[in-house]
Each structure stands twice: as C-alpha cells, then as structure tokens.
Design a protein around this motif. Structure first.
Motif, PDB file in Angstrom:
ATOM      1  N   GLU A   1       8.662   7.662   2.190  1.00  0.00           N
ATOM      2  CA  GLU A   1       9.756   6.926   2.819  1.00  0.00           C
ATOM      3  C   GLU A   1      10.745   6.451   1.772  1.00  0.00           C
TER       4      GLU A   1
ATOM      5  N   TYR B   1       5.479   2.896  -5.375  1.00  0.00           N
ATOM      6  CA  TYR B   1       6.925   3.074  -5.463  1.00  0.00           C
ATOM      7  C   TYR B   1       7.231   3.924  -6.680  1.00  0.00           C
TER       8      TYR B   1
ATOM      9  N   THR C   1       2.431   5.271   1.034  1.00  0.00           N
ATOM     10  CA  THR C   1       1.207   4.494   1.218  1.00  0.00           C
ATOM     11  C   THR C   1       0.042   5.469   1.135  1.00  0.00           C
ATOM     12  N   TYR C   2      -0.976   5.084   0.360  1.00  0.00           N
ATOM     13  CA  TYR C   2      -2.077   6.018   0.110  1.00  0.00           C
ATOM     14  C   TYR C   2      -3.388   5.290  -0.118  1.00  0.00           C
TER      15      TYR C   2
ATOM     16  N   ALA D   1       1.772  10.201  -4.632  1.00  0.00           N
ATOM     17  CA  ALA D   1       0.754   9.155  -4.781  1.00  0.00           C
ATOM     18  C   ALA D   1      -0.007   9.327  -6.093  1.00  0.00           C
TER      19      ALA D   1
ATOM     20  N   SER E   1       8.867   5.466  -1.524  1.00  0.00           N
ATOM     21  CA  SER E   1       7.534   4.857  -1.458  1.00  0.00           C
ATOM     22  C   SER E   1       6.584   5.753  -0.684  1.00  0.00           C
TER      23      SER E   1
ATOM     24  N   ALA F   1      -1.353  -2.636  -0.068  1.00  0.00           N
ATOM     25  CA  ALA F   1      -0.631  -2.514   1.202  1.00  0.00           C
ATOM     26  C   ALA F   1      -1.051  -3.590   2.176  1.00  0.00           C
TER      27      ALA F   1
ATOM     28  N   ARG G   1       2.847  -0.103  -8.135  1.00  0.00           N
ATOM     29  CA  ARG G   1       1.968  -0.053  -6.967  1.00  0.00           C
ATOM     30  C   ARG G   1       1.624  -1.468  -6.526  1.00  0.00           C
TER      31      ARG G   1
ATOM     32  N   ALA H   1      12.554   3.596  -0.064  1.00  0.00           N
ATOM     33  CA  ALA H   1      12.121   2.220  -0.311  1.00  0.00           C
ATOM     34  C   ALA H   1      13.257   1.213  -0.160  1.00  0.00           C
TER      35      ALA H   1
ATOM     36  N   THR I   1       0.451   0.750  -1.576  1.00  0.00           N
ATOM     37  CA  THR I   1       1.792   1.306  -1.453  1.00  0.00           C
ATOM     38  C   THR I   1       2.322   1.533  -2.853  1.00  0.00           C
TER      39      THR I   1
ATOM     40  N   GLU J   1       0.173   9.007   3.179  1.00  0.00           N
ATOM     41  CA  GLU J   1       1.037   9.069   4.356  1.00  0.00           C
ATOM     42  C   GLU J   1       2.393   9.649   3.950  1.00  0.00           C
TER      43      GLU J   1
END
Length: 75
Positions: free
Chosen positions: A33, A62, A50-51, A18, A48, A75, A72, A35, A60, A30
C-alpha cells in the motif's frame, strides 16, 4: 491480489518487500500500500506492507521506493 511495485529500480512482490524490510525471510505478506508519507532520508515515496515474520508476530514495514531507508512497527 498481490500488486507488485518498483523499489530502487527493481520490481518486488509484497513478500519480497517484507523481506527487504525485515532483512530475513517472512511467512506471509499482505498487499503493498501507499504509506502516504515521504522518506525522512531522501524525500521519496514510502510504501508499506503488513507481514508475519513468525507465527505469533504481525508487523507493518515501511520502505522508501528510492533509497535504502526502511522501518518496521508492530501492527
């Protein structure tokens, strides 16, 4: 359950990923994942995360695992 991933040859935590996307420190992140997309610059795998860069913002991010490309979105 924070699974680390290799990004540009270095192992990173979700929070570190992040921070790479944001270019600054973040409050919370978080799990990382896949993408399910390819990097527009080099064709590498994109992941990706999410932060929260601040108390009121959820983003989110990437990041390509192979080159400097990052993006970014809210989200």
């Amino acid at each position: 359950m924070s699974e680390n991933r290799v990004v540009q040859g270095r192992m990173v935590t979700p929070k570190k990923l992040a921070e790479l996307v944001e270019g600054d420190s973040v409050m919370e992140a978080e799990a990382i994942e896949d993408a399910d997309r390819d990097c527009p610059d080099c064709g590498g795998d994109v992941i990706s995360v999410t932060y929260m860069p601040s108390v009121t913002e959820l983003v989110t991010g990437y990041k390509c695992q192979d080159c400097d490309w990052r993006e970014r979105t809210d989200a």
